[in-house]
Design a protein around this motif. Structure first.
Motif, PDB file in Angstrom:
ATOM      1  N   GLY A  13       0.823  -1.272  -0.055  1.00 55.10           N
ATOM      2  CA  GLY A  13      -0.205   0.144  -0.302  1.00 55.10           C
ATOM      3  C   GLY A  13       0.972   1.674  -0.106  1.00 55.10           C
ATOM      4  N   SER A  14       2.099   1.182  -0.251  1.00 54.48           N
ATOM      5  CA  SER A  14       2.888   2.308   0.188  1.00 54.48           C
ATOM      6  C   SER A  14       3.246   3.620  -0.961  1.00 54.48           C
ATOM      7  N   ARG A  15       3.270   2.352  -2.743  1.00 56.18           N
ATOM      8  CA  ARG A  15       2.676   3.291  -3.948  1.00 56.18           C
ATOM      9  C   ARG A  15       1.717   2.960  -4.648  1.00 56.18           C
ATOM     10  N   ILE A  17      -1.359   1.013  -7.649  1.00 61.08           N
ATOM     11  CA  ILE A  17      -2.798   1.294  -6.913  1.00 61.08           C
ATOM     12  C   ILE A  17      -2.782   1.328  -5.497  1.00 61.08           C
ATOM     13  N   LYS A  37       7.527  -3.471   1.667  1.00 62.09           N
ATOM     14  CA  LYS A  37       8.887  -3.969   1.314  1.00 62.09           C
ATOM     15  C   LYS A  37       9.308  -3.840   2.325  1.00 62.09           C
ATOM     16  N   ASP A  63       7.243  -8.264   4.130  1.00 62.29           N
ATOM     17  CA  ASP A  63       7.251  -8.930   2.964  1.00 62.29           C
ATOM     18  C   ASP A  63       5.858 -10.295   2.665  1.00 62.29           C
ATOM     19  N   VAL A  64       5.861  -9.594   1.714  1.00 65.28           N
ATOM     20  CA  VAL A  64       4.158 -10.856   1.745  1.00 65.28           C
ATOM     21  C   VAL A  64       4.303 -12.386   1.231  1.00 65.28           C
ATOM     22  N   SER A  65       5.665 -12.492   0.996  1.00 68.67           N
ATOM     23  CA  SER A  65       6.069 -13.883   0.168  1.00 68.67           C
ATOM     24  C   SER A  65       6.612 -13.902   1.398  1.00 68.67           C
ATOM     25  N   ILE A  93       4.816  -7.644  -8.412  1.00 70.56           N
ATOM     26  CA  ILE A  93       6.219  -6.943  -8.942  1.00 70.56           C
ATOM     27  C   ILE A  93       5.770  -7.933 -10.607  1.00 70.56           C
ATOM     28  N   PRO A 185      -6.701  -5.025 -13.705  1.00 70.56           N
ATOM     29  CA  PRO A 185      -6.497  -3.430 -14.671  1.00 70.56           C
ATOM     30  C   PRO A 185      -5.858  -3.100 -15.612  1.00 70.56           C
ATOM     31  N   GLU A 191       4.589   3.042 -10.955  1.00 69.84           N
ATOM     32  CA  GLU A 191       5.849   3.420 -11.643  1.00 69.84           C
ATOM     33  C   GLU A 191       6.297   1.670 -12.099  1.00 69.84           C
TER      34      GLU A 191
HETATM   35  P1  NDP Z   1       3.925  -0.195  -7.683  1.00 69.01           P
HETATM   36  O1  NDP Z   1       5.045  -0.727  -8.354  1.00 69.01           O
HETATM   37  O2  NDP Z   1       3.601   0.904  -7.961  1.00 69.01           O
HETATM   38  O3  NDP Z   1       3.875  -0.482  -6.250  1.00 69.01           O
HETATM   39  C1  NDP Z   1       3.848  -2.601  -5.934  1.00 69.01           C
HETATM   40  C2  NDP Z   1       3.452  -1.836  -3.924  1.00 69.01           C
HETATM   41  O4  NDP Z   1       3.456  -3.623  -3.794  1.00 69.01           O
HETATM   42  C3  NDP Z   1       4.498  -1.215  -3.415  1.00 69.01           C
HETATM   43  O5  NDP Z   1       4.043  -0.883  -2.323  1.00 69.01           O
HETATM   44  C4  NDP Z   1       6.054  -2.799  -2.467  1.00 69.01           C
HETATM   45  O6  NDP Z   1       6.225  -1.978  -1.518  1.00 69.01           O
HETATM   46  C5  NDP Z   1       4.686  -3.438  -2.833  1.00 69.01           C
HETATM   47  N1  NDP Z   1       5.749  -4.637  -2.716  1.00 69.01           N
HETATM   48  C6  NDP Z   1       6.665  -5.440  -3.830  1.00 69.01           C
HETATM   49  N2  NDP Z   1       6.353  -6.422  -3.379  1.00 69.01           N
HETATM   50  C7  NDP Z   1       6.051  -6.497  -1.562  1.00 69.01           C
HETATM   51  C8  NDP Z   1       6.330  -8.059  -1.042  1.00 69.01           C
HETATM   52  N3  NDP Z   1       7.268  -8.576  -1.166  1.00 69.01           N
HETATM   53  N4  NDP Z   1       5.646  -7.605   0.244  1.00 69.01           N
HETATM   54  C9  NDP Z   1       4.723  -6.483   0.610  1.00 69.01           C
HETATM   55  N5  NDP Z   1       4.793  -5.511  -0.121  1.00 69.01           N
HETATM   56  C10 NDP Z   1       5.481  -5.610  -1.594  1.00 69.01           C
HETATM   57  O7  NDP Z   1       3.104  -1.260  -8.392  1.00 69.01           O
HETATM   58  P2  NDP Z   1       1.352  -1.202  -8.339  1.00 69.01           P
HETATM   59  O8  NDP Z   1       0.896  -0.347  -7.978  1.00 69.01           O
HETATM   60  O9  NDP Z   1       1.576  -0.736  -9.744  1.00 69.01           O
HETATM   61  O10 NDP Z   1       0.891  -2.645  -8.737  1.00 69.01           O
HETATM   62  C11 NDP Z   1      -0.082  -2.666  -7.752  1.00 69.01           C
HETATM   63  C12 NDP Z   1      -0.772  -4.025  -8.070  1.00 69.01           C
HETATM   64  O11 NDP Z   1      -1.201  -3.881  -9.602  1.00 69.01           O
HETATM   65  C13 NDP Z   1       0.511  -5.437  -9.000  1.00 69.01           C
HETATM   66  O12 NDP Z   1      -0.449  -6.649  -8.308  1.00 69.01           O
HETATM   67  C14 NDP Z   1       0.195  -5.311  -9.996  1.00 69.01           C
HETATM   68  O13 NDP Z   1       0.568  -7.170 -10.641  1.00 69.01           O
HETATM   69  C15 NDP Z   1      -0.984  -4.503 -10.326  1.00 69.01           C
HETATM   70  N6  NDP Z   1      -1.876  -4.223 -11.883  1.00 69.01           N
HETATM   71  C16 NDP Z   1      -1.233  -2.973 -12.156  1.00 69.01           C
HETATM   72  C17 NDP Z   1      -0.611  -2.382 -13.177  1.00 69.01           C
HETATM   73  C18 NDP Z   1      -0.550  -1.127 -13.841  1.00 69.01           C
HETATM   74  O14 NDP Z   1      -0.711  -1.129 -14.948  1.00 69.01           O
HETATM   75  N7  NDP Z   1       0.366  -0.819 -13.423  1.00 69.01           N
HETATM   76  C19 NDP Z   1      -1.800  -2.994 -14.700  1.00 69.01           C
HETATM   77  C20 NDP Z   1      -2.315  -4.278 -13.690  1.00 69.01           C
HETATM   78  C21 NDP Z   1      -2.599  -4.854 -12.301  1.00 69.01           C
HETATM   79  P3  NDP Z   1       7.517  -1.332  -1.992  1.00 69.01           P
HETATM   80  O15 NDP Z   1       7.755   0.028  -2.156  1.00 69.01           O
HETATM   81  O16 NDP Z   1       8.129  -1.382  -0.513  1.00 69.01           O
HETATM   82  O17 NDP Z   1       8.559  -2.197  -3.283  1.00 69.01           O
END
Ligand code: NDP
Length: 247
Positions: A13-15, A17, A37, A63-65, A93, A185, A191
């Motif tokens: 939820g930090s960045r 969607i 993460k 880390d949710v994995s 990711i 989506p 990003e």
């Molecule tokens: P971002 O890369 O902008 O943000 C990803 C978020 O997930 C960050 O808060 C990140 O934390 C967190 N994250 C990644 N790995 C882990 C982990 N192991 N444990 C906990 N948190 C983690 O991605 P989007 O907002 O673009 O995407 C969000 C979701 O939407 C994803 O599932 C993506 O597949 C899906 N999606 C996105 C699309 C797009 O066009 N953007 C299209 C279709 C689907 P941290 O900042 O610490 O890395």
């Protein structure tokens, strides 16, 4: 600030969607709990912003994995807040490569972050939701589940799997009034899209009938609806939010 409000768990939820979802649902007076993460600064800024607006929020590095990290955090959250009203499995990711070049590590990283996390998070919170007789689970899939994307075999596998999980889990837990749905989506302005080269981006845009990238609010609004009374008879479904890209 109402910390006795129903609470919602958002992974990642930090960045992007996830952040959009946290902001929108906080404004609807849910107590928001999100994970990240590594982006501590972004998480702290988001919490401050939400609290300044009179709403409640907490961000946790988890880390949710990682099974141990998920179970430690969930035990703490359940002891403080009880059962979550909703879980949004959003963390995801990409590690793109053509399959013939894809390293085993790239396959496993994407599977564990995007998919195993869904098992871990759902598995830890579901017993509480079942006992509470209420709950709402959302999986964040992607149009990549339906539409080919060269170089994304690992990512597509995780996003298509969520649709199957949604259907089966909805049948397993419907009798406990726990609803399970997926949001898929299209191209959303976060990003995650930064790695797409400009000419390719332009080509992708030309395939979107609504003529623009989606915003994080476009996704958050659908999730807000699914959590609201308007969504109370909806389960086992997948909602494609892509400006018509897959039409
Ligand atoms: P971002 O890369 O902008 O943000 C990803 C978020 O997930 C960050 O808060 C990140 O934390 C967190 N994250 C990644 N790995 C882990 C982990 N192991 N444990 C906990 N948190 C983690 O991605 P989007 O907002 O673009 O995407 C969000 C979701 O939407 C994803 O599932 C993506 O597949 C899906 N999606 C996105 C699309 C797009 O066009 N953007 C299209 C279709 C689907 P941290 O900042 O610490 O890395």
């Amino acid at each position: 600030m109402n910390i006795n409000a129903p609470w919602v768990f958002v992974s990642g939820g930090s960045r992007g969607i996830g952040k959009g979802i946290v902001k929108m649902l906080a404004a609807q007076n849910y107590h928001m709990v999100f994970t990240y993460k590594s982006s501590i600064d972004e998480a702290q800024t988001l919490c401050q912003e939400i609290k300044q607006q009179g709403h409640s929020c907490e961000g946790h590095q988890c880390d949710v994995s990682n099974a141990k990290e998920v179970s430690t955090l969930s035990a703490e959250l359940i002891s403080r807040h009880g059962s979550p009203y909703a879980i949004i499995n959003n963390a995801g990711i990409t590690q793109d490569a053509l399959l013939i070049n894809m390293k085993e590590e790239e396959w496993h990283n994407v599977i564990s972050t995007n998919l195993s996390s869904v098992y871990l998070v759902n598995h830890t919170f579901l017993p509480e939701m079942i006992m509470a007789g209420e709950g709402c689970i959302i999986h964040m899939s992607s149009v990549t589940a339906f539409k080919a994307n060269s170089g994304q075999v690992n990512y597509a596998a995780t996003k298509a799997a969520m649709i199957g999980i949604t259907r089966s889990l909805a049948v397993e837990v419907g009798r406990f009034n726990v609803r399970v749905n997926t949001v898929a989506p299209g191209l959303i302005d976060t990003e995650m899209l930064n790695h797409i080269p400009a000419p390719h981006r332009k080509k992708l845009l030309s395939n979107i009938p609504l003529g623009r990238l989606g915003s994080v609010e476009d996704i958050a609004m659908t999730i807000n609806f699914l959590l609201s009374p308007g969504g109370r008879y909806i389960t086992g479904q997948t909602f494609v939010i892509d400006g018509g890209m897959t039409a």
